[in-house]
Design an enzyme around this catalytic site. Structure first.
Site, short mmCIF file in Angstrom:
data_model
loop_
_atom_site.label_atom_id
_atom_site.label_comp_id
_atom_site.label_asym_id
_atom_site.label_seq_id
_atom_site.Cartn_x
_atom_site.Cartn_y
_atom_site.Cartn_z
N ASP A 149 0.81 -1.22 0.00
CA ASP A 149 0.00 0.00 0.00
C ASP A 149 0.85 1.27 0.00
O ASP A 149 2.07 1.22 0.22
CB ASP A 149 -0.97 0.00 1.20
CG ASP A 149 -0.31 -0.48 2.50
OD1 ASP A 149 0.94 -0.48 2.59
OD2 ASP A 149 -1.03 -0.87 3.42
N ASP A 167 -7.67 -3.57 14.49
CA ASP A 167 -9.06 -3.89 14.11
C ASP A 167 -9.10 -5.07 13.13
O ASP A 167 -10.14 -5.33 12.53
CB ASP A 167 -9.74 -2.66 13.48
CG ASP A 167 -9.02 -2.17 12.23
OD1 ASP A 167 -7.93 -2.71 11.90
OD2 ASP A 167 -9.54 -1.26 11.56
N HIS A 185 -7.33 -5.28 10.31
CA HIS A 185 -7.12 -4.96 8.89
C HIS A 185 -5.82 -5.56 8.36
O HIS A 185 -4.86 -5.76 9.08
CB HIS A 185 -7.25 -3.46 8.60
CG HIS A 185 -6.14 -2.58 9.08
ND1 HIS A 185 -6.34 -1.51 9.92
CD2 HIS A 185 -4.81 -2.58 8.81
CE1 HIS A 185 -5.18 -0.91 10.14
NE2 HIS A 185 -4.24 -1.54 9.48
N GLU A 236 -9.72 -2.13 5.52
CA GLU A 236 -10.38 -1.94 6.81
C GLU A 236 -11.58 -2.89 6.90
O GLU A 236 -12.01 -3.47 5.90
CB GLU A 236 -10.88 -0.49 6.91
CG GLU A 236 -9.77 0.56 6.81
CD GLU A 236 -9.04 0.80 8.12
OE1 GLU A 236 -8.98 -0.12 8.96
OE2 GLU A 236 -8.50 1.90 8.30
#
Ligand code: GLP
Length: 261
Positions: free
Chosen positions: A67, A136, A138, A143
């Site tokens: 990314d 979380d 991800h 996400e």
């Protein structure tokens, strides 16, 4: 999914580096998927050491990072390009024209993302994808609620992720709101995945990924469907795993030819 529990991040990353090195040594044109974040940094340090002291060469390697932020100059201290340059690329013999990251300044974002996918395919697909995990759950910047079949695309970062990545920006407000990220479908196409998770802050996400239901609410849980994923965690990140004694027993009983250490 193979779960390996090591005492510390350093030990886990030494093992991770051996797994990467094996791919680099045995494939004629190795293709590595790389990750940023703090988790893989000791692994990169160990790869640099293997390069300098044990002659591990990256001359035939291609890399694709997961990314990059949108709108950030690649030379910005917060860019993932800078992170990779500082922690790995400039210390090894990887040809720069084969070190790929999504281009956060691309004018035609959908066109560039499709091209990134084409370049991965043209290189022969990813042999080993390195991954961290967000608190979380991800993966890369996918996400919760990301599509399981998603490919490289633009995503919006949520406040918590921007806060967690604020380090080189000085404050969370300065972290870009958007990123380009490989999709979950892109990651699932890698022949092998190596996920690193460390510290108490990752314990719930690691538990959800390994032992929870497969759900888009924890994107990393999709790896339960991956053919060959190795999860290397430290004791703290493993602390909520219900079957941790089983994972320890399995690893301790592995035959030598299946071990990297
Ligand atoms: C970012 C990155 C992820 C990384 C995650 C965890 O969101 N895009 O690829 O896994 O942070 O980072 P860290 O390893 O610093 O905990």
């Amino acid at each position: 999914m193979e779960v390996i529990i090591k005492a510390t991040q350093e030990e886990a990353c030494r093992l991770g580096a051996r797994i990467v090195a094996e791919v680099v040594r045995t494939r004629p044109h190795p293709v590595l998927g790389l990750a940023t974040g703090s988790s893989p940094l000791p692994l990169y340090r160990e790869l640099v050491r293997l390069h300098r002291e044990e002659g591990l060469s990256f001359a035939h390697v291609s890399t694709f990072n997961l990314d990059e932020y949108v709108g950030l100059d690649p030379a910005h201290p917060g860019s993932f390009r800078t992170c990779m340059e500082e922690n790995l690329f400039r210390h090894i013999d990887l040809p720069r024209d084969r070190a790929h990251l999504p281009d956060g300044l691309a004018k035609d974002i959908p066109g560039h993302c499709a091209e990134y996918e084409r370049m991965i395919a043209a290189a022969g697909g990813i042999d080993l994808q390195l991954l961290g995990i967000g608190s979380d759950g991800h993966l890369a910047f996918n996400e919760p609620s990301s599509s399981f079949r998603s490919r490289t695309r633009i995503k919006t970062l949520w406040t918590e992720t921007r806060r967690a990545n604020a380090g080189p920006f000085g404050s969370p407000e300065k972290v870009p709101h958007h990123c380009l990220t490989m999709g979950l479908g892109t990651i699932m196409d890698a022949r092998r995945c190596l996920l690193l998770g460390f510290g108490r802050g990752k314990a719930q996400a690691v538990r959800d990924m390994v032992e929870g239901p497969v759900t888009a609410s924890c994107p990393a849980s999709l790896l339960q469907f991956h053919e060959h994923t190795i999860v290397v965690v430290d004791e703290e990140a493993a602390s909520l795993l219900q079957h941790r004694d089983y994972y320890r027993e399995v690893y301790a009983g592995k035959p030598d030819w299946q071990r990297w250490e």
